[in-house]
Design an enzyme around this catalytic site. Sequence first.
Site, PDB file in Angstrom:
ATOM      1  N   ASP A 169       0.818  -1.203   0.000  1.00 21.69           N
ATOM      2  CA  ASP A 169       0.000   0.000   0.000  1.00 21.69           C
ATOM      3  C   ASP A 169       0.859   1.262   0.000  1.00 21.69           C
ATOM      4  O   ASP A 169       0.333   2.372   0.023  1.00 21.69           O
ATOM      5  CB  ASP A 169      -0.937  -0.003   1.214  1.00 21.69           C
ATOM      6  CG  ASP A 169      -2.111   0.951   1.057  1.00 21.69           C
ATOM      7  OD1 ASP A 169      -2.566   1.157  -0.085  1.00 21.69           O
ATOM      8  OD2 ASP A 169      -2.574   1.523   2.068  1.00 21.69           O
TER       9      ASP A 169
ATOM     10  N   SER B 234      -7.286   4.789  -0.249  1.00 15.57           N
ATOM     11  CA  SER B 234      -7.439   3.502  -0.919  1.00 15.57           C
ATOM     12  C   SER B 234      -8.910   3.094  -0.888  1.00 15.57           C
ATOM     13  O   SER B 234      -9.568   3.209   0.147  1.00 15.57           O
ATOM     14  CB  SER B 234      -6.587   2.439  -0.228  1.00 15.57           C
ATOM     15  OG  SER B 234      -5.224   2.809  -0.230  1.00 15.57           O
TER      16      SER B 234
ATOM     17  N   GLN C 221      -4.948  -1.966  -7.272  1.00  9.90           N
ATOM     18  CA  GLN C 221      -5.650  -1.102  -6.320  1.00  9.90           C
ATOM     19  C   GLN C 221      -6.301   0.059  -7.047  1.00  9.90           C
ATOM     20  O   GLN C 221      -5.736   0.602  -8.006  1.00  9.90           O
ATOM     21  CB  GLN C 221      -4.697  -0.541  -5.263  1.00  9.90           C
ATOM     22  CG  GLN C 221      -5.392   0.328  -4.214  1.00  9.90           C
ATOM     23  CD  GLN C 221      -4.428   0.930  -3.204  1.00  9.90           C
ATOM     24  OE1 GLN C 221      -4.015   2.069  -3.333  1.00  9.90           O
ATOM     25  NE2 GLN C 221      -4.057   0.151  -2.196  1.00  9.90           N
TER      26      GLN C 221
END
Length: 314
Positions: A232, A256, A306
């Site tokens: 991430d 996110s 993502q």
Amino acid sequence: MTEAARAAAADPAALKVAGSVPLTPDGVPYGQPVLDRLVALLDLERIEENIFRGVSPAQSPVRVFGGQVAGQALVAAGRTVDPDRRVHSLHAYFIRPGDPSIPIVYEVDRIRDGRSFTTRRVVAVQRGKAIFSLSASFQKAEQGMDHAEPMPVVPDPELLPTFGERVEQLRDKVKGFNLAPRPIDVRYVADPPWVTRESGPHEARNQVWMRADGKLPDDELLHVCVLAYASDMTLLDSVLAKHGVYWGTDKVQGASLDHAMWFHRPFRADEWFLYDCVSPSASGNRGLATGKFFTRDGSLVATVVQEGLLRVLP
């Protein structure tokens, strides 16, 4: 993990171990003591058979870091699966911002235990509301077809500046960097986005070398969870690079939205791996990014996708 160890994981004073903790050029703690805190954060407290509790570091941003909640949720799922089954994929949604000042409760649903595959669903809860959900699949080791795309040609990590050295070089120009301890050693292959933004939009790509900044225990699930934590970081940089903006230097509101990972081959997260990220599309204040993790010898070990919320404010 004991209550004392768990409390220490969330306490910055835990870094004051015997001797002095090393600092990066921009004054941020790093190295084995910081990595040990991350390992402690991932060692959840079992409350009930399928319920676990985790904490956040005291030096946290306003919201819980997405990689942390993903890593902790994967730990919770893995604690309910036979050790002979490795996680091969996860799919997650970030539902609400997490509050780092209070614990997170992880509720595991044992969806299925098959002959080859095991499926788990995890919901992270704060104040009675879901902040994150994850589905993960585990598989017994099997042999079969095997191929992978080659790793890009890039300089060795030892030839590149550390993240702290990069920040220190531009301390007067760049504001808003997170000065919390860094358990992951990150080295940008090319100039980072906060440098290239000054010359306008660039290729929608970002490459960094990464590794856990110290030695990790020989626990395969822990190495996977540390990689999930690191995944991430820097991923959405590939989106921002295309538009010549960056966190802290521009008014970018980001979060996110979802996160998916596929784990292809065994690896150690405390050895160097290349994180090669590209962004195929951005629209509607959302940016999509894909990332591939390669070990130093060129083995493709994981793939990430993502979508993030990215609003550039006037």
